[in-house]
Design a protein around this motif. Structure first.
Motif, PDB file in Angstrom:
ATOM      1  N   GLU A 259      -3.649  24.457 -32.646  1.00 19.71           N
ATOM      2  CA  GLU A 259      -4.893  24.547 -31.862  1.00 19.71           C
ATOM      3  C   GLU A 259      -5.822  25.555 -32.557  1.00 19.71           C
ATOM      4  O   GLU A 259      -5.373  26.570 -33.099  1.00 19.71           O
ATOM      5  CB  GLU A 259      -4.508  24.970 -30.436  1.00 19.71           C
ATOM      6  CG  GLU A 259      -5.624  25.001 -29.435  1.00 19.71           C
ATOM      7  CD  GLU A 259      -6.329  26.338 -29.400  1.00 19.71           C
ATOM      8  OE1 GLU A 259      -7.574  26.322 -29.284  1.00 19.71           O
ATOM      9  OE2 GLU A 259      -5.653  27.380 -29.514  1.00 19.71           O
ATOM     10  N   PHE A 260      -7.133  25.244 -32.557  1.00 22.31           N
ATOM     11  CA  PHE A 260      -8.056  25.969 -33.417  1.00 22.31           C
ATOM     12  C   PHE A 260      -8.088  27.477 -33.162  1.00 22.31           C
ATOM     13  O   PHE A 260      -7.968  28.275 -34.082  1.00 22.31           O
ATOM     14  CB  PHE A 260      -9.469  25.377 -33.316  1.00 22.31           C
ATOM     15  CG  PHE A 260     -10.428  26.043 -34.249  1.00 22.31           C
ATOM     16  CD1 PHE A 260     -10.264  25.959 -35.625  1.00 22.31           C
ATOM     17  CD2 PHE A 260     -11.494  26.781 -33.773  1.00 22.31           C
ATOM     18  CE1 PHE A 260     -11.137  26.580 -36.502  1.00 22.31           C
ATOM     19  CE2 PHE A 260     -12.375  27.408 -34.641  1.00 22.31           C
ATOM     20  CZ  PHE A 260     -12.188  27.306 -36.008  1.00 22.31           C
TER      21      PHE A 260
ATOM     22  N   SER B 249     -11.281  19.508 -34.185  1.00 23.24           N
ATOM     23  CA  SER B 249     -11.896  20.794 -33.818  1.00 23.24           C
ATOM     24  C   SER B 249     -13.297  20.884 -34.420  1.00 23.24           C
ATOM     25  O   SER B 249     -13.539  21.659 -35.344  1.00 23.24           O
ATOM     26  CB  SER B 249     -11.068  21.967 -34.344  1.00 23.24           C
ATOM     27  OG  SER B 249      -9.767  21.916 -33.887  1.00 23.24           O
TER      28      SER B 249
ATOM     29  N   ASP C  86     -15.454  19.858 -38.959  1.00 23.00           N
ATOM     30  CA  ASP C  86     -14.199  19.700 -38.220  1.00 23.00           C
ATOM     31  C   ASP C  86     -13.155  20.552 -38.937  1.00 23.00           C
ATOM     32  O   ASP C  86     -12.925  20.367 -40.133  1.00 23.00           O
ATOM     33  CB  ASP C  86     -13.774  18.228 -38.226  1.00 23.00           C
ATOM     34  CG  ASP C  86     -12.353  18.066 -37.724  1.00 23.00           C
ATOM     35  OD1 ASP C  86     -12.041  18.630 -36.662  1.00 23.00           O
ATOM     36  OD2 ASP C  86     -11.550  17.399 -38.401  1.00 23.00           O
TER      37      ASP C  86
END
Ligand code: NAD
Length: 337
Positions: free
Chosen positions: A299-300, A246, A216
């Motif tokens: 956000e990834f 994520s 993650d």
């Protein structure tokens, strides 16, 4: 929180944390205690060299006399302990430095802390202390500790020492456990910066086993915000998990990185799997949301794009690490003092 002692502040997360604190809180002063192992890079905080709110001290957290004399000479409101040997592969080759810094070092800090009037001790730990998950489920703060590598075992031992000092001596300590970080200033031996810098030079990127292990990923700034929230709002004796929501297989992140860099997948080189390689980590961080008002914000994919750009814009930083020149910075800055 005016005077904070940060240990291991020349490393990846510690340097991002110091930058975050000094930028967010004009009234905060930070002393950065770092041994400058291979992972400590003074250049990570070059811009604060002449800032009167920032003070660097070279030393070892496992050195009892040194730590006690520092805490006697300066009053600190809080200690945030990042200092650690942090690379799993190195712990498999030689666990000695991991026991010494991660366990003995934490014990020395805790004992010194007891003798001085300090309000908070934050132990920065890792989700790896929980061991490995199957395909389902998440680590919560109640998940039993079951480390599988010498690195995670040493971090778990330190966590248990911190817990015992809270119970036995009412030490005002809190533990944070975070998933895999990525972002600027990460030493290029860890997956994301290693793969970015190798691929930029058209060198192979080594993927363990079949690349099916799941991690993650959290942007380092989200982790720093979580540690900051713990420092200011966390409850004594608690553990807080932080994660990025994520989850991704290593092979997927490798292909994503190569795609974003415009490099071919033929650069992927599958190598023998790491012994004891944990299959999957996934974090339940609802407690941090509920009690600290914290959530990951980056956000990834956009975080990854920003990280790639940082490495592209800071190739000199990578080159100085790869050539070993960064190790000379201490002598240049402090050699004559
Ligand atoms: P890092 O290896 O980049 O930095 C570690 C720093 O500690 C270096 O500056 C090093 O010089 C210093 N140090 C090592 N031994 C020392 C000693 N005996 N005395 C004083 N300083 C010493 O590590 P990182 O990735 O920034 O991780 C920081 C902390 O966060 C560690 O405790 C790690 O376990 C934890 N953590 C890391 C991650 C991650 O993804 N990187 C995730 C969760 C938790």
């Amino acid at each position: 929180m005016k005077q904070i002692l940060v240990t291991g502040g020349c490393g990846f997360i510690g340097s991002n944390f110091i930058r975050y604190e000094l930028s967010e809180y004009p009234g905060v002063s930070i002393t950065n205690l770092d041994k400058l192992t291979y992972a400590g890079n003074l250049e990570n905080l070059k811009e604060f060299e002449s800032d009167s709110r920032y003070n660097f001290v070279r030393g070892d957290i496992a050195d009892h006399d040194f730590v006690n004399s520092l805490l006697s000479s300066t009053h600190f409101d809080a200690v945030v302990n990042f200092a650690a040997e942090s690379h799993v592969d190195r712990s498999i080759l030689d666990s000695g430095p991991f026991i010494q810094t991660n366990i003995v070092g934490t014990q020395v800090l805790l004992d010194a802390f007891r003798k001085h009037n300090i309000n908070r001790f934050i132990q920065v730990s890792t989700d790896e202390v929980y061991g490995s998950l199957g395909a389902e489920g998440f680590f919560t703060e109640e998940t039993p500790i079951a480390p599988n590598s010498p690195y995670s075992a040493s971090k778990a031992a330190a966590d248990l020492l911190v817990r015992s000092y809270v119970k036995t001596f009412q030490l005002p300590a809190i533990i944070t456990r975070c998933s895999n970080n990525y972002g600027p200033y990460q030493f290029p031996e860890k997956l994301i910066p290693l793969f970015i810098s190798n691929a930029m030079e058209d060198k192979p990127v080594p993927v363990y086993g079949e690349g099916t292990n799941v991690r993650d990923w959290i942007h380092v700034l989200d982790h720093c915000r979580g540690i900051d929230a713990t420092l200011r709002k966390g409850a004594i004796g608690e553990v807080y998990n932080f994660g990025g929501n994520s989850e991704m297989q290593n092979i997927k992140i490798t292909k994503l990185l190569l795609g974003l860099l415009g490099k071919p997948e033929t650069l992927i080189k599958y190598v023998t799997d790491r012994p004891g390689h944990d299959l999957r980590y996934a974090i339940d961080c609802r407690k941090a949301k509920l009690e600290l008002g914290w959530e990951p914000e980056i956000e990834f994919q956009s975080g990854l794009e920003g990280t790639i750009k940082w490495y592209q814009d800071n190739q000199e930083w990578v080159n100085r690490i790869r050539s070993g020149d960064y190790l000379k910075f201490y002598d240049q800055q402090y050699g004559n003092r």
